[in-house]
Every structure is written in structure tokens, then in C-alpha cells.
Design a protein around this motif. Structure first.
Motif, PDB file in Angstrom:
ATOM      1  N   LEU A 156     -52.506  25.653  33.246  1.00 13.35           N
ATOM      2  CA  LEU A 156     -53.757  26.147  32.453  1.00 13.35           C
ATOM      3  C   LEU A 156     -54.733  26.983  32.476  1.00 13.35           C
ATOM      4  CD1 LEU A 156     -54.412  24.591  29.966  1.00 13.35           C
ATOM      5  CD2 LEU A 156     -55.120  22.815  31.771  1.00 13.35           C
ATOM      6  N   ALA A 157     -54.614  27.210  33.886  1.00 13.75           N
ATOM      7  CA  ALA A 157     -55.940  27.976  34.898  1.00 13.75           C
ATOM      8  C   ALA A 157     -55.911  29.080  34.098  1.00 13.75           C
ATOM      9  CB  ALA A 157     -56.111  27.788  36.183  1.00 13.75           C
ATOM     10  N   GLY A 158     -54.839  29.675  34.333  1.00 12.19           N
ATOM     11  CA  GLY A 158     -54.297  31.040  33.809  1.00 12.19           C
ATOM     12  C   GLY A 158     -54.331  31.573  32.302  1.00 12.19           C
ATOM     13  N   PHE A 159     -53.801  30.307  31.559  1.00  9.22           N
ATOM     14  CA  PHE A 159     -54.511  30.390  30.692  1.00  9.22           C
ATOM     15  C   PHE A 159     -55.814  30.563  29.936  1.00  9.22           C
ATOM     16  CE2 PHE A 159     -54.647  27.890  26.464  1.00  9.22           C
ATOM     17  CZ  PHE A 159     -53.669  28.447  25.233  1.00  9.22           C
ATOM     18  N   LEU A 160     -56.153  29.105  30.313  1.00  9.42           N
ATOM     19  CA  LEU A 160     -57.606  29.191  29.842  1.00  9.42           C
ATOM     20  C   LEU A 160     -58.125  30.844  30.729  1.00  9.42           C
ATOM     21  CD1 LEU A 160     -58.819  25.668  30.687  1.00  9.42           C
ATOM     22  CD2 LEU A 160     -58.516  26.919  28.312  1.00  9.42           C
ATOM     23  N   MET A 161     -57.920  31.485  31.682  1.00  5.69           N
ATOM     24  CA  MET A 161     -58.278  32.867  32.290  1.00  5.69           C
ATOM     25  C   MET A 161     -58.438  34.052  31.168  1.00  5.69           C
ATOM     26  SD  MET A 161     -57.523  32.612  36.056  1.00  5.69           S
ATOM     27  CE  MET A 161     -57.979  34.117  36.532  1.00  5.69           C
ATOM     28  N   VAL A 162     -56.884  34.115  30.637  1.00  7.26           N
ATOM     29  CA  VAL A 162     -56.721  35.046  29.532  1.00  7.26           C
ATOM     30  C   VAL A 162     -57.262  34.386  28.282  1.00  7.26           C
ATOM     31  CG1 VAL A 162     -54.416  35.646  27.639  1.00  7.26           C
ATOM     32  CG2 VAL A 162     -54.694  35.300  30.238  1.00  7.26           C
ATOM     33  N   ALA A 214     -60.159  33.594  27.810  1.00  4.67           N
ATOM     34  CA  ALA A 214     -61.898  33.646  27.903  1.00  4.67           C
ATOM     35  C   ALA A 214     -61.420  35.159  28.301  1.00  4.67           C
ATOM     36  CB  ALA A 214     -62.062  33.254  29.216  1.00  4.67           C
ATOM     37  N   GLY A 215     -60.412  35.987  28.843  1.00  2.00           N
ATOM     38  CA  GLY A 215     -60.935  37.372  28.393  1.00  2.00           C
ATOM     39  C   GLY A 215     -60.723  37.898  27.369  1.00  2.00           C
ATOM     40  N   PHE A 216     -60.712  37.435  26.564  1.00  2.00           N
ATOM     41  CA  PHE A 216     -60.319  36.977  24.641  1.00  2.00           C
ATOM     42  C   PHE A 216     -61.878  37.278  24.626  1.00  2.00           C
ATOM     43  CE2 PHE A 216     -55.441  36.786  24.762  1.00  2.00           C
ATOM     44  CZ  PHE A 216     -54.994  38.105  24.399  1.00  2.00           C
ATOM     45  N   VAL A 217     -62.348  36.034  24.938  1.00  2.00           N
ATOM     46  CA  VAL A 217     -63.182  36.187  24.416  1.00  2.00           C
ATOM     47  C   VAL A 217     -64.818  36.442  24.740  1.00  2.00           C
ATOM     48  CG1 VAL A 217     -65.657  34.343  24.573  1.00  2.00           C
ATOM     49  CG2 VAL A 217     -63.196  33.410  24.063  1.00  2.00           C
ATOM     50  N   ILE A 218     -64.513  37.287  25.496  1.00  2.00           N
ATOM     51  CA  ILE A 218     -65.361  38.308  26.229  1.00  2.00           C
ATOM     52  C   ILE A 218     -64.647  39.374  26.285  1.00  2.00           C
ATOM     53  CG2 ILE A 218     -66.060  39.685  28.195  1.00  2.00           C
ATOM     54  CD1 ILE A 218     -65.210  36.680  29.890  1.00  2.00           C
ATOM     55  N   VAL A 219     -64.247  40.428  25.612  1.00  2.00           N
ATOM     56  CA  VAL A 219     -63.372  41.116  25.073  1.00  2.00           C
ATOM     57  C   VAL A 219     -63.928  41.223  23.577  1.00  2.00           C
ATOM     58  CG1 VAL A 219     -61.838  42.725  23.977  1.00  2.00           C
ATOM     59  CG2 VAL A 219     -61.382  42.303  26.406  1.00  2.00           C
ATOM     60  N   GLY A 264     -67.638  32.799  27.719  1.00  2.00           N
ATOM     61  CA  GLY A 264     -66.745  32.967  28.151  1.00  2.00           C
ATOM     62  C   GLY A 264     -66.622  33.324  29.715  1.00  2.00           C
ATOM     63  N   LEU A 265     -67.765  33.708  29.989  1.00  2.00           N
ATOM     64  CA  LEU A 265     -67.517  34.590  31.708  1.00  2.00           C
ATOM     65  C   LEU A 265     -67.701  32.747  32.058  1.00  2.00           C
ATOM     66  CD1 LEU A 265     -70.847  36.869  31.911  1.00  2.00           C
ATOM     67  CD2 LEU A 265     -68.268  36.935  31.991  1.00  2.00           C
ATOM     68  N   LEU A 266     -68.286  31.609  32.372  1.00  2.00           N
ATOM     69  CA  LEU A 266     -68.274  30.166  32.685  1.00  2.00           C
ATOM     70  C   LEU A 266     -66.604  29.953  32.475  1.00  2.00           C
ATOM     71  CD1 LEU A 266     -71.967  28.776  30.835  1.00  2.00           C
ATOM     72  CD2 LEU A 266     -71.511  29.047  33.405  1.00  2.00           C
ATOM     73  N   LEU A 267     -66.225  30.065  31.175  1.00  2.00           N
ATOM     74  CA  LEU A 267     -65.002  29.828  31.261  1.00  2.00           C
ATOM     75  C   LEU A 267     -64.291  30.660  32.614  1.00  2.00           C
ATOM     76  CD1 LEU A 267     -63.056  27.868  30.165  1.00  2.00           C
ATOM     77  CD2 LEU A 267     -62.136  29.912  27.662  1.00  2.00           C
ATOM     78  N   LEU A 268     -64.006  31.487  32.307  1.00  2.00           N
ATOM     79  CA  LEU A 268     -63.508  32.058  33.143  1.00  2.00           C
ATOM     80  C   LEU A 268     -63.576  31.778  34.503  1.00  2.00           C
ATOM     81  CD1 LEU A 268     -61.343  34.908  33.230  1.00  2.00           C
ATOM     82  CD2 LEU A 268     -63.300  36.059  33.590  1.00  2.00           C
ATOM     83  N   GLY A 269     -65.225  32.087  34.695  1.00  2.00           N
ATOM     84  CA  GLY A 269     -65.820  31.493  36.346  1.00  2.00           C
ATOM     85  C   GLY A 269     -64.849  30.248  36.082  1.00  2.00           C
ATOM     86  N   ALA A 270     -64.986  28.782  35.750  1.00  2.00           N
ATOM     87  CA  ALA A 270     -64.219  27.913  36.030  1.00  2.00           C
ATOM     88  C   ALA A 270     -63.109  27.460  36.038  1.00  2.00           C
ATOM     89  CB  ALA A 270     -64.720  26.596  34.971  1.00  2.00           C
ATOM     90  N   SER A 271     -62.102  28.490  35.237  1.00  2.00           N
ATOM     91  CA  SER A 271     -60.447  28.265  35.739  1.00  2.00           C
ATOM     92  C   SER A 271     -60.530  29.661  36.650  1.00  2.00           C
ATOM     93  CB  SER A 271     -60.219  28.823  34.082  1.00  2.00           C
ATOM     94  OG  SER A 271     -60.874  30.438  33.932  1.00  2.00           O
ATOM     95  N   GLY A 272     -61.009  30.595  36.550  1.00  2.00           N
ATOM     96  CA  GLY A 272     -60.697  31.080  37.809  1.00  2.00           C
ATOM     97  C   GLY A 272     -60.691  30.055  39.544  1.00  2.00           C
ATOM     98  N   TRP A 273     -61.728  29.521  39.116  1.00  2.00           N
ATOM     99  CA  TRP A 273     -62.507  28.897  40.356  1.00  2.00           C
ATOM    100  C   TRP A 273     -60.812  27.866  40.779  1.00  2.00           C
ATOM    101  CZ3 TRP A 273     -65.185  28.532  44.257  1.00  2.00           C
ATOM    102  CH2 TRP A 273     -65.912  27.673  45.385  1.00  2.00           C
ATOM    103  N   VAL A 274     -60.439  27.267  39.580  1.00  2.00           N
ATOM    104  CA  VAL A 274     -59.560  26.272  39.945  1.00  2.00           C
ATOM    105  C   VAL A 274     -58.027  27.225  40.313  1.00  2.00           C
ATOM    106  CG1 VAL A 274     -58.068  24.384  38.395  1.00  2.00           C
ATOM    107  CG2 VAL A 274     -60.415  24.815  37.868  1.00  2.00           C
ATOM    108  N   PHE A 275     -57.581  28.285  39.688  1.00  2.00           N
ATOM    109  CA  PHE A 275     -56.954  29.338  39.376  1.00  2.00           C
ATOM    110  C   PHE A 275     -56.597  28.946  41.348  1.00  2.00           C
ATOM    111  CE2 PHE A 275     -54.172  32.607  39.743  1.00  2.00           C
ATOM    112  CZ  PHE A 275     -53.053  32.054  39.086  1.00  2.00           C
ATOM    113  N   VAL A 276     -57.769  29.925  41.871  1.00  2.00           N
ATOM    114  CA  VAL A 276     -57.512  30.325  43.472  1.00  2.00           C
ATOM    115  C   VAL A 276     -57.716  29.037  44.297  1.00  2.00           C
ATOM    116  CG1 VAL A 276     -59.386  30.820  44.626  1.00  2.00           C
ATOM    117  CG2 VAL A 276     -59.244  32.872  43.120  1.00  2.00           C
ATOM    118  N   THR A 277     -58.199  28.213  44.176  1.00  2.00           N
ATOM    119  CA  THR A 277     -58.484  27.340  45.285  1.00  2.00           C
ATOM    120  C   THR A 277     -57.432  26.322  44.936  1.00  2.00           C
ATOM    121  OG1 THR A 277     -59.349  25.574  43.460  1.00  2.00           O
ATOM    122  CG2 THR A 277     -60.693  26.241  44.482  1.00  2.00           C
ATOM    123  N   THR A 278     -56.543  26.069  43.980  1.00  2.00           N
ATOM    124  CA  THR A 278     -54.775  25.501  43.916  1.00  2.00           C
ATOM    125  C   THR A 278     -53.803  26.681  44.487  1.00  2.00           C
ATOM    126  OG1 THR A 278     -55.481  24.507  41.853  1.00  2.00           O
ATOM    127  CG2 THR A 278     -53.178  24.808  42.561  1.00  2.00           C
TER     128      THR A 278
END
Length: 166
Positions: free
Chosen positions: A19-25, A27-32, A56-70
Motif C-alpha cells: 500500500l505504501a508503494g502504491f501510494l508513493m506511485v 503521489a508521483g503521478f499527482v506531483i508530475v 502530493g508531497l504530503l502523500l509521498l512523504g507519509a507513504s515513504g515514511w511508512v515504506f522505509v520504517t517497514t
């Protein structure tokens, strides 16, 4: 029996990573796309990508945080995400719904809805054929009358509806 079949179900780390990976992708679409439409401030106020870019930046940061901590806690014991029987129940609902959504593109909303309602009524409700047929035909018919005739909002139609002249 090997140990894989003895496990009650997957831990939370796989679904969290997915889910974190999906949300990061996402967020990337939203940012681009926000950068494409403009993220700055114009003469008349913020450009159309201003707020989506920040979300998009907030979503990328939050999902990136979850991804890395996991990933960092990978070796730790994780709680059970769901038992296999619970996942089977979810899949029993999810797969017909995915087929339904795909069927809308080929059969239209009305025929796909008729089939889905009939399937669930017979399979899980164990209703008889007369009631199943009445509800399966009645609900799409009411949708057709309300949306197409009353509100004049066309819904996706398939070849059967076009053949019948709807």
C-alpha cells in the motif's frame, strides 16, 4: 505439511509495503501532473496544480515514511494482517466486483449489474430464482429509469442495450 500451510495468514509488513508503494506511485503521478499544470502563483491566484502539488508531497512523504520504517523493522515480529479464511472471504467479494467493473466496459452497466446482483443473490443469499430474477432485472431497470429518463444522465451501455435501442 510444510510450514507455509501451517501459518494462519500473512503479517502486516507485506500489505503495508504494497500500500505504501502504491501510494508513493500515486503521489508521483499527482506531483508530475501538478507540475505540468503549474504549481506557482499566478496573477489571479494559485495555479491549478498549486494545492494538488502540496497534497502530493504530503502523500509521498507519509507513504515513504511508512515504506522505509517497514523495511527497517523487517526482522521484527509483525502482527497478523488477516487469517487465511478472512482473506478468502474478502477475495470471494473482491473478484466478482473486479469482474463487474471490467464487465461494464464490454457489457455496459445494466447487464453487468444484472449479472452481479443475480450472482450474489443466488450464491450468498441463496434466494430462489423468481426473486433473484425480479431483483436482478428490477434494480438495473430502476437505475435506467431514474438516470437515463428522469435525470437525463447517460450511463455506460453495452452491445445488448444498443441492440435493444436504449
Amino acid at each position: 505439511m510444510d510450514s507455509e500451510h501451517q501459518k494462519p495468514g500473512p503479517s502486516t509488513r507485506g500489505p503495508e509495503l504494497a500500500l505504501a508503494g502504491f501510494l508513493m506511485v500515486l503521489a508521483g503521478f499527482v506531483i508530475v501532473d501538478s507540475v505540468r499544470t503549474g504549481i506557482g502563483w499566478g496573477d489571479d491566484g494559485p495555479k491549478s496544480g498549486y494545492f494538488p502539488f502540496r497534497i502530493g508531497l504530503l502523500l509521498l512523504g507519509a507513504s515513504g515514511w511508512v515504506f522505509v520504517t517497514t523495511l527497517l523493522k523487517w526482522r521484527e515480529t509483525h502482527p497478523l494482517f488477516a487469517e487465511r479464511s478472512q482473506l478468502a472471504t474478502v477475495m470471494a467479494m473482491l473478484i466478482p466486483m473486479v469482474v463487474y467493473v471490467g464487465g461494464i466496459a464490454f457489457l455496459g452497466l445494466y447487464v453487468s449489474s444484472l449479472v452481479l446482483i443475480g450472482y450474489f443473490m443466488r450464491r450468498y443469499g441463496r434466494f430462489g430464482w423468481p426473486l433473484t430474477a425480479a431483483v436482478s432485472v428490477g434494480v438495473p431497470l430502476v437505475f435506467f429509469l431514474v438516470f437515463e429518463r428522469w435525470f437525463l444522465v447517460p450511463l455506460p451501455k453495452g452491445p445488448i442495450e444498443r441492440l435493444l435501442g436504449f
